[in-house]
Design an enzyme around this catalytic site. Structure first.
Site, PDB file in Angstrom:
ATOM      1  N   LYS A  19       0.843  -1.197   0.000  1.00 21.22           N
ATOM      2  CA  LYS A  19       0.000   0.000   0.000  1.00 21.22           C
ATOM      3  C   LYS A  19       0.878   1.247   0.000  1.00 21.22           C
ATOM      4  O   LYS A  19       2.062   1.219   0.365  1.00 21.22           O
ATOM      5  CB  LYS A  19      -0.943   0.007   1.206  1.00 21.22           C
ATOM      6  CG  LYS A  19      -0.272   0.124   2.578  1.00 21.22           C
ATOM      7  CD  LYS A  19      -0.004   1.559   3.040  1.00 21.22           C
ATOM      8  CE  LYS A  19       0.795   1.595   4.325  1.00 21.22           C
ATOM      9  NZ  LYS A  19       1.439   2.881   4.591  1.00 21.22           N
ATOM     10  N   ASP A  31      -2.038  -1.815  10.500  1.00 16.86           N
ATOM     11  CA  ASP A  31      -2.259  -1.827   9.042  1.00 16.86           C
ATOM     12  C   ASP A  31      -2.862  -3.133   8.537  1.00 16.86           C
ATOM     13  O   ASP A  31      -3.281  -3.207   7.375  1.00 16.86           O
ATOM     14  CB  ASP A  31      -0.929  -1.603   8.293  1.00 16.86           C
ATOM     15  CG  ASP A  31      -0.524  -0.133   8.244  1.00 16.86           C
ATOM     16  OD1 ASP A  31      -1.398   0.727   8.472  1.00 16.86           O
ATOM     17  OD2 ASP A  31       0.656   0.139   7.973  1.00 16.86           O
ATOM     18  N   VAL A  61      11.562  -3.738   2.095  1.00 12.72           N
ATOM     19  CA  VAL A  61      11.458  -3.994   3.543  1.00 12.72           C
ATOM     20  C   VAL A  61      11.650  -2.689   4.313  1.00 12.72           C
ATOM     21  O   VAL A  61      12.466  -1.852   3.930  1.00 12.72           O
ATOM     22  CB  VAL A  61      12.526  -5.035   3.971  1.00 12.72           C
ATOM     23  CG1 VAL A  61      12.514  -5.249   5.484  1.00 12.72           C
ATOM     24  CG2 VAL A  61      12.291  -6.356   3.244  1.00 12.72           C
ATOM     25  N   ALA A 108       3.721  -1.249   4.222  1.00 14.07           N
ATOM     26  CA  ALA A 108       2.955  -2.302   4.911  1.00 14.07           C
ATOM     27  C   ALA A 108       3.332  -3.704   4.437  1.00 14.07           C
ATOM     28  O   ALA A 108       2.488  -4.601   4.410  1.00 14.07           O
ATOM     29  CB  ALA A 108       1.450  -2.083   4.762  1.00 14.07           C
ATOM     30  N   GLY A 110       7.602   1.656   4.670  1.00 13.51           N
ATOM     31  CA  GLY A 110       6.372   2.435   4.746  1.00 13.51           C
ATOM     32  C   GLY A 110       5.317   1.964   3.768  1.00 13.51           C
ATOM     33  O   GLY A 110       4.422   2.716   3.391  1.00 13.51           O
ATOM     34  N   GLY A 152       5.176  -6.161   5.863  1.00 16.25           N
ATOM     35  CA  GLY A 152       4.945  -7.190   6.879  1.00 16.25           C
ATOM     36  C   GLY A 152       3.467  -7.372   7.170  1.00 16.25           C
ATOM     37  O   GLY A 152       2.979  -8.496   7.340  1.00 16.25           O
ATOM     38  N   SER A 153       2.732  -6.260   7.211  1.00 15.61           N
ATOM     39  CA  SER A 153       1.294  -6.316   7.511  1.00 15.61           C
ATOM     40  C   SER A 153       0.519  -7.048   6.419  1.00 15.61           C
ATOM     41  O   SER A 153      -0.393  -7.827   6.706  1.00 15.61           O
ATOM     42  CB  SER A 153       0.734  -4.895   7.664  1.00 15.61           C
ATOM     43  OG  SER A 153       1.310  -4.249   8.761  1.00 15.61           O
TER      44      SER A 153
END
Length: 287
Positions: free
Chosen positions: A11, A137, A96, A101, A99, A103-104
């Site tokens: 995102k 997130d 990585v 997302a 900003g 990991g989310s």
């Protein structure tokens, strides 16, 4: 179903405003979230052993309980008493600590995928509720599309889809701590609050230029002084045809909105030659 292949999409924030700090230490935000075409590939397979195994193409990513994928899989197993295990292959393309997302969205896809392969029949709203326990997130990454996010990012209102446009996403070779950025934000010193309502109105009208003109991110006040390269990349995008450019989330990724694919391609070549951003992608809005 014994396995599932998923695209965990990244995102960007078309607007990010912080309204204040809450008593619990979290910040009250008002943001416009937008899914883009960049994604991580995730394959989830059932295994007979009562284990959670994660394989990644990036050697430096944790594959234990410090990975949000692991936390999501553990939550599903515990909550729904799943005795079988899962092996999860993560092929990571989203930058990585950027900003976006990353990991989310991987955690969101894990919740979604395990719901499918174990035929649990969990509603999207329940999955989003579970996702919030992993990160602010994650509920949005389950919902996707164009959305207004309020509260700590968990109060989501689906918006008219953002009109299709071409984007460049560029990440310099630095990692930014979201926690540090929010802790360093001086609410009294914010130079300019973005016009979130103006962005929503422009989206409703299908006016990409209107979106670009109203974009803004108050976290730039913290991150850009720490990492001036972010501002330099923004300026290069605007100089090379972007109708708007902004840092996404807490940074350091910068994205630019372009009038057409050819202009985006030319700007991508300039950014790659300049070398300030190690990862430079062309992508599109995804609804």
């Amino acid at each position: 179903m014994d396995s599932i292949r998923l695209k965990a999409r990244a995102k960007i924030n078309l607007g990010l405003d912080v309204l204040g700090k809450r008593d619990d230490g979290y910040h009250e935000v008002r943001m416009i979230m937008q899914t883009v075409g960049i994604y991580d590939r995730i394959i989830i397979k059932k295994i007979p052993e009562d284990e959670i195994r994660i394989n990644s193409n990036l050697f430096f990513l944790p594959v234990n309980e410090n990975n949000l994928i692991y936390k999501a899989a553990r939550m599903m197993k515990d909550e729904y008493n799943i005795k079988e295990g899962v092996e999860i292959d993560l092929n990571k393309f989203i930058p990585v600590a950027a900003g976006m997302a990353g990991g989310s969205t991987d955690a969101a896809s894990t919740l979604f995928g395990m719901n499918k392969i174990f035929d649990l029949g969990i509603s999207q709203s329940k999955l989003m509720e579970m996702g919030l326990k992993i990160g602010a997130d994650v509920p949005y990454c389950i919902m996707r599309g164009t959305a207004l996010a309020e509260g700590i990012g968990e109060k989501l209102t689906r918006l008219t889809p953002m009109p299709h446009c071409w984007l460049i996403v560029a990440k310099p070779p630095i990692n930014v701590s979201t926690k540090l950025v929010y802790e360093s934000l001086d609410m009294g010193g914010i130079s300019k609050h973005p016009d979130i309502d103006g962005i929503m109105d422009a989206i409703k009208r299908g006016d990409v230029e209107g979106v670009a003109q109203n974009m803004g991110n108050v976290l730039e006040d913290v991150t850009i002084p720490l990492y001036p390269v972010i501002d330099s990349i923004k300026k290069q995008m605007l100089k090379n045809g972007a109708i708007g450019a902004m840092m996404s989330g807490s940074g350091p990724t910068v994205f630019g909105i372009f009038p057409d694919e050819q202009t985006a391609l030319r700007c991508q070549a300039v950014l790659k030659a300049q070398g300030e951003a190690r990862q430079v992608y062309i992508t599109e809005t995804f609804n």
